[in-house]
Scaffold this motif. Sequence first.
Motif, short mmCIF file in Angstrom:
data_model
loop_
_atom_site.label_atom_id
_atom_site.label_comp_id
_atom_site.label_asym_id
_atom_site.label_seq_id
_atom_site.Cartn_x
_atom_site.Cartn_y
_atom_site.Cartn_z
N LEU A 59 33.75 -0.22 54.31
CA LEU A 59 34.35 0.94 53.65
C LEU A 59 35.72 1.26 54.24
N LEU A 60 35.84 1.09 55.55
CA LEU A 60 37.11 1.38 56.22
C LEU A 60 38.16 0.30 55.93
N ILE A 61 37.77 -0.95 56.05
CA ILE A 61 38.74 -2.02 55.86
C ILE A 61 39.13 -2.16 54.40
N GLY A 62 38.24 -1.73 53.50
CA GLY A 62 38.55 -1.80 52.08
C GLY A 62 39.34 -0.62 51.58
N GLY A 63 39.51 0.42 52.41
CA GLY A 63 40.26 1.61 52.01
C GLY A 63 39.53 2.48 51.01
N TYR A 64 38.21 2.47 51.07
CA TYR A 64 37.42 3.22 50.09
C TYR A 64 37.16 4.67 50.50
N LEU A 65 37.46 5.01 51.73
CA LEU A 65 37.20 6.37 52.19
C LEU A 65 38.44 7.23 52.03
N LEU A 68 42.05 8.73 54.42
CA LEU A 68 42.46 7.81 55.47
C LEU A 68 43.51 6.85 54.92
N SER A 69 44.65 6.76 55.58
CA SER A 69 45.66 5.79 55.18
C SER A 69 45.17 4.39 55.53
N ALA A 70 45.85 3.38 55.01
CA ALA A 70 45.47 2.00 55.30
C ALA A 70 45.53 1.74 56.81
N TYR A 71 46.58 2.28 57.45
CA TYR A 71 46.72 2.07 58.90
C TYR A 71 45.57 2.73 59.66
N ARG A 72 45.27 4.00 59.31
CA ARG A 72 44.18 4.70 59.99
C ARG A 72 42.84 4.05 59.72
N GLY A 73 42.67 3.53 58.50
CA GLY A 73 41.44 2.84 58.19
C GLY A 73 41.25 1.60 59.04
N ARG A 74 42.32 0.85 59.24
CA ARG A 74 42.24 -0.35 60.09
C ARG A 74 41.97 0.01 61.54
N ARG A 75 42.65 1.06 62.01
CA ARG A 75 42.42 1.49 63.39
C ARG A 75 40.98 1.96 63.58
N ALA A 76 40.49 2.73 62.60
CA ALA A 76 39.11 3.20 62.68
C ALA A 76 38.14 2.02 62.64
N HIS A 77 38.47 1.01 61.85
CA HIS A 77 37.65 -0.20 61.76
C HIS A 77 37.54 -0.86 63.13
N HIS A 78 38.65 -0.91 63.86
CA HIS A 78 38.63 -1.50 65.20
C HIS A 78 37.77 -0.68 66.16
N GLY A 82 34.08 -1.48 68.10
CA GLY A 82 33.74 -1.31 69.50
C GLY A 82 32.48 -0.48 69.68
N ALA A 83 32.36 0.59 68.88
CA ALA A 83 31.16 1.42 68.93
C ALA A 83 29.92 0.64 68.52
N LEU A 84 30.10 -0.28 67.56
CA LEU A 84 28.98 -1.12 67.12
C LEU A 84 28.49 -2.01 68.26
N VAL A 85 29.42 -2.56 69.00
CA VAL A 85 29.05 -3.40 70.15
C VAL A 85 28.26 -2.57 71.16
N VAL A 86 28.73 -1.35 71.45
CA VAL A 86 28.03 -0.49 72.40
C VAL A 86 26.62 -0.16 71.91
N LEU A 131 34.88 -10.28 70.47
CA LEU A 131 35.65 -11.07 71.43
C LEU A 131 36.92 -11.64 70.79
N LEU A 132 36.77 -12.19 69.60
CA LEU A 132 37.94 -12.76 68.92
C LEU A 132 38.94 -11.68 68.54
N ALA A 133 38.44 -10.51 68.14
CA ALA A 133 39.34 -9.41 67.78
C ALA A 133 40.15 -8.96 68.98
N SER A 134 39.52 -8.92 70.16
CA SER A 134 40.22 -8.51 71.37
C SER A 134 41.23 -9.55 71.83
N LEU A 135 41.01 -10.82 71.46
CA LEU A 135 41.89 -11.91 71.87
C LEU A 135 42.80 -12.39 70.74
N ARG A 136 42.78 -11.68 69.62
CA ARG A 136 43.50 -12.17 68.44
C ARG A 136 44.99 -12.36 68.69
#
Length: 212
Positions: A59-65, A68-78, A82-86, A131-136
Amino acid sequence: MTGWRSVRVVLIWAALALAIGVPIAAAAGSELLAWRGPIYILAGFAGIVALGLVLLQPLLIGGYLPGLSAYRGRRAHHWIGGALVVAVVIHVAGLWFTSPPDMIDALTYASPTPFSPFGVTAMWAIFVVALLASLRRWLGLRLRTWRFIHMPLAIVIVTGSVVHCLLIEGTMETISKAALCVLVLAATAKVMIDLQVWRKRRTLRGESPAQQ
């Protein structure tokens, strides 16, 4: 028109809150909790929260919410990633603490329970994506390459998480659990279709693959 847009924004966010909150509330009222220890309960609810976060990601990466601007959606996605990993770490660590032999069997794909391999596979896919996102940047992955890697892993995460959840007969209420799983699948399918259409439109406008 502005009033309707405001109502629409409220309705969308309220629906999202219900989609994630109702399964959590229903699980909190389960009679099975009386037979569970606090660490096991924490691990279980971390798993439910993780599934809710999986719904948020497309929902965040698709801009459906809305709101939220596209930039904020991408940042929230990131950050949600991280929260998902935790949440997954808490889920696995809590289950390990309560029953190490069962978790060893699960992590080595030796568990007799049918839901274990799906959950473990989704877990590893989540860790690989994180891991890949952090090393992208360090790896120099372009957006097109990143999507080529990320999309299959996202499918593994979503499919594994949903099947894992549906096969477990635990504290989650059946109908709300099924509804949440359907929403996760629908949101993921929609964003993948939309992104594919977007890429085709850009190609038709004459943009090179490197620009995508």
